[in-house]
Design an enzyme around this catalytic site. Structure first.
Site, PDB file in Angstrom:
ATOM      1  N   HIS A 181       6.650   7.262  10.840  1.00 50.81           N
ATOM      2  CA  HIS A 181       6.087   7.054   9.508  1.00 50.81           C
ATOM      3  C   HIS A 181       5.507   8.417   9.127  1.00 50.81           C
ATOM      4  O   HIS A 181       4.299   8.593   9.067  1.00 50.81           O
ATOM      5  CB  HIS A 181       5.018   5.973   9.585  1.00 50.81           C
TER       6      HIS A 181
ATOM      7  N   LYS B 128      24.362 -10.580   2.265  1.00 55.45           N
ATOM      8  CA  LYS B 128      25.811 -10.805   2.157  1.00 55.45           C
ATOM      9  C   LYS B 128      26.590  -9.965   3.159  1.00 55.45           C
ATOM     10  O   LYS B 128      27.799  -9.863   3.071  1.00 55.45           O
ATOM     11  CB  LYS B 128      26.262 -10.491   0.728  1.00 55.45           C
TER      12      LYS B 128
ATOM     13  N   ARG C 196       0.819  -1.200   0.000  1.00 56.14           N
ATOM     14  CA  ARG C 196       0.000   0.000   0.000  1.00 56.14           C
ATOM     15  C   ARG C 196       0.865   1.269   0.000  1.00 56.14           C
ATOM     16  O   ARG C 196       0.693   2.151  -0.852  1.00 56.14           O
ATOM     17  CB  ARG C 196      -0.865  -0.032   1.248  1.00 56.14           C
ATOM     18  N   THR C 197       1.785   1.360   0.940  1.00 50.40           N
ATOM     19  CA  THR C 197       2.637   2.554   1.036  1.00 50.40           C
ATOM     20  C   THR C 197       3.513   2.688  -0.212  1.00 50.40           C
ATOM     21  O   THR C 197       3.682   3.784  -0.760  1.00 50.40           O
ATOM     22  CB  THR C 197       3.523   2.476   2.304  1.00 50.40           C
TER      23      THR C 197
ATOM     24  N   ARG D 261      11.820   2.126   3.452  1.00 52.66           N
ATOM     25  CA  ARG D 261      11.066   1.448   4.500  1.00 52.66           C
ATOM     26  C   ARG D 261      12.000   0.441   5.143  1.00 52.66           C
ATOM     27  O   ARG D 261      12.598  -0.368   4.426  1.00 52.66           O
ATOM     28  CB  ARG D 261       9.874   0.722   3.877  1.00 52.66           C
TER      29      ARG D 261
END
Lengths: 319, 319, 319
Positions: free
Chosen positions: C131, C82, C52-53, C103
């Site tokens: 957020h 890695k 969604r974001t 994110r």
């Protein structure tokens, strides 16, 4: 607002229009694409992965100047895990995009989505339900390759019980004149009774046959499908069914010169590579036609007056 | 049709042309990009994930005005699971895109793909095989930073047995005049005999050395690589190997003023952060060069007469 | 260079400007989008999935003519496996893109990224941290729906202990005049003491209340949140908490005519579908506003003189 939920929503007249539009799209794609959908965004919302179908839709959108937001595996990643309903997901995503292409594992998902969406929804497969753009590209390919869908004899071969495309195609063919269908399948995956009932109602002649060699000699279209390993109780039984019908040079030698071989792909051994070079092997051209059909559908769902005018102009250019 | 399958396909003259084009691309990117590949679609088909390489190619395509269809993990999601061959996947996808960038875990995959593809294929790494765009950007970076690739002394440090980039770079350096290579590795991952044999045939001087401090004093290029944890039988042995060669301020102090440090990245401790600010730390500039090399390759594979003319015009502008 | 790391970085004057810009963006989106960010590339770097974001940011970028490179699940696929540090990933990716939307699951990740990035970074959620774009769109929605954020009474309902959005929103509301907050939560997830301490310092009136029915009668904004199943020790306890506060027709009947219901979505039963059709149900409009806020932020971070001029011109057109 126009949704594409089922192949059955198109009557014969609409199919003709769609196929004409798809031809225009082929011409457009071959000439550098178009700006028809410039500024439009398509959301590819795939709750189960299907790289091929997703790529085909995304390519179609981009050939028309549009942009794409995309998820490969919405079921794993999305708010669905947090308990969100499909309806809520669609409501939100329809405020991010101008059109939603939905692939889902549940029958009826696309119809549910269309009910709440603020933008057009195209069904890219809903579980055991429908995959209308596949059926439309199958029909379009037959028309392009043979010139007409009337008066043809088509054999459908392979897993006819679970093969979604085979059922849809059977239903759609009833819209055309004088079509004959030969169903050829291993014993454990025959064409379902309900499809046969439907064809009888519609007056479509059909046969259930066993010998691919004989059938190959008389048909105009040989529509092969993959035997799906996951359907069979044991590997041994799968191999028996899978190995039963294979198109090789022998089958090819028996086929009519104008006949074609189709396959929704992916294949898994039921058409040998030696067949690929024969001009009658139409399955890769069929995949290519998928882009043109999807371009036509996108233009239909998203296009405006300008789009119509451009289509008409192109139609005249092409003659 | 032009594929990029191996770094070895480029002779010295072609490398010069490519690096000139990459310089033009750097100029282009710094000035708002170009419309050179407007209307073109690149398929990023990654059968194993490599976000960095994928982003670099996608960015290159977009800087030239092109569009991208992309899969992060084709092996998990695609028709491959249903038993489709790579050849069939490529045949279909080459009808959706104008160029395919392929990352695959099997040696030779890109070459197999090129044989059946209707569009150019660029190898973005085929297992233990090749990763030609990495080698090309390594060479391009040396030329940009030092002015020439002739007459240099380069040390390759770290896991020289499994490090694909080190082998390719060794082979490519044999195209240049008077190159000296020092191989510096832990005992359990030396440079393979076949690379040494090749260099001897080509008359390239090389040494196997043990002491990074001494080597650091005499080279023009220090090419570091990551010790790959997964190669070692135990965590202890890995740490012994991994900790043996580390570039820190001490090593830096011994290096020549004009020398540079390269690394294909990602790193995992073999170059300390304290080195990053030194102007000789060229590894992030090296990553940036990857975009310009890939822009040049995309333009080369997809460009037409107009592209050539534009390149020529830009070349004159840049002087 | 301008990063968006925290909602707190915006003072009231900047918020006013941002919301004005978001209104212009809504107008722009409704009129076919813009070419403001033509030639720019945004990297959507999601170390944890949030379709969604991600879609909201990508849509915003595309509505402004920009392009996107994107990863759905960087943690699983990227060089992180890695052993690469976030800092190195950002350094490299900031040479591929003109802006990074990050994110990440770790608090402070966006701030660390901004320190080494060569391009602007927008925080799209850093674990239990912030957020900011969610808080900004919450505020923007209140202003749009009610005309002002001053002099409102807002109830925050649900999981107030873990709900990141509720904390951020509480802090941000202290920037406005005469705001009253009613916190309504199950006993096992109350608003934290540190939030209450902050509000007391700032002189914001707040109450902790138990009865949603009573609260519903007096507020201008009912901000619902999802009870997060994964927080509770047993399914039974979760259901008790989850079932305690539900907005249904009864609650709706008690609410003021001008009041609105907000929810950051996804919801999981705490607002019944019967509420959706009421004009006071503003949560889907709220999601839509997220695109406009993100368009404004992207234009702010990436825009140049031309962008400013275009914004000003549009502002005049809109009156």
């Amino acid at each position: 607002m126009y949704h594409v939920l089922s192949a059955h929503q198109f009557d014969r007249n609409q199919l003709n229009q769609l196929f004409r539009m798809a031809e225009i799209m082929e011409y457009t794609a071959a000439n550098g694409g178009s700006n028809l959908l410039n500024g439009k965004i398509m959301a590819a919302l795939f709750f189960e992965p299907s790289t091929r179908t997703r790529f085909s839709f995304e390519s179609a959108m981009m050939r028309l100047g549009g942009k794409v937001i995309s998820t490969e595996n919405a079921a794993q990643f999305s708010s669905a895990i947090k308990g969100e309903t499909l309806e809520d997901s669609i409501r939100v995503i329809s405020s991010y995009a101008d059109l939603i292409v939905l692939r889902h594992n549940e029958v009826g998902a696309a119809t549910r989505a269309a009910k709440v969406s603020a933008v057009p929804v195209i069904n890219a497969g809903d579980g055991a339900g429908e995959h209308p753009t596949q059926s439309l590209l199958d029909l379009f390919t037959i028309q392009k390759e043979l010139g007409s869908i009337d008066n043809i004899h088509i054999a459908m071969v392979g897993d006819l019980t679970y093969g979604r495309t085979v059922h849809s195609l059977s239903y759609m063919l009833s819209r055309y004149e004088n079509v004959t269908i030969s169903f050829v399948s291993p014993e454990n995956c025959p064409i379902p009774q309900k499809v046969k009932d439907f064809l009888e109602e519609q007056g479509v002649t059909y046969y259930e046959e066993d010998d691919l060699q004989t059938v190959a000699e008389k048909v105009d279209v040989l529509y092969m499908t993959r035997i799906q390993k996951e359907r069979f109780p044991s590997g041994e039984e799968y191999l028996k069914a899978a190995g039963k019908y294979v198109i090789d040079q022998n089958v090819l030698d028996r086929m009519k010169q104008h006949a074609i071989i189709l396959h929704p792909l992916p294949r898994a051994g039921e058409i040998l590579p030696e067949v690929d070079e024969d001009p009658r092997a139409a399955y890769f051209r069929q995949a290519t036609n998928g882009v043109y059909i999807r371009m036509a559908l996108l233009a239909y769902c998203l296009g405006d007056k300008r789009a119509e005018a451009e289509m008409e102009a192109l139609s005249k250019v092409m003659g």
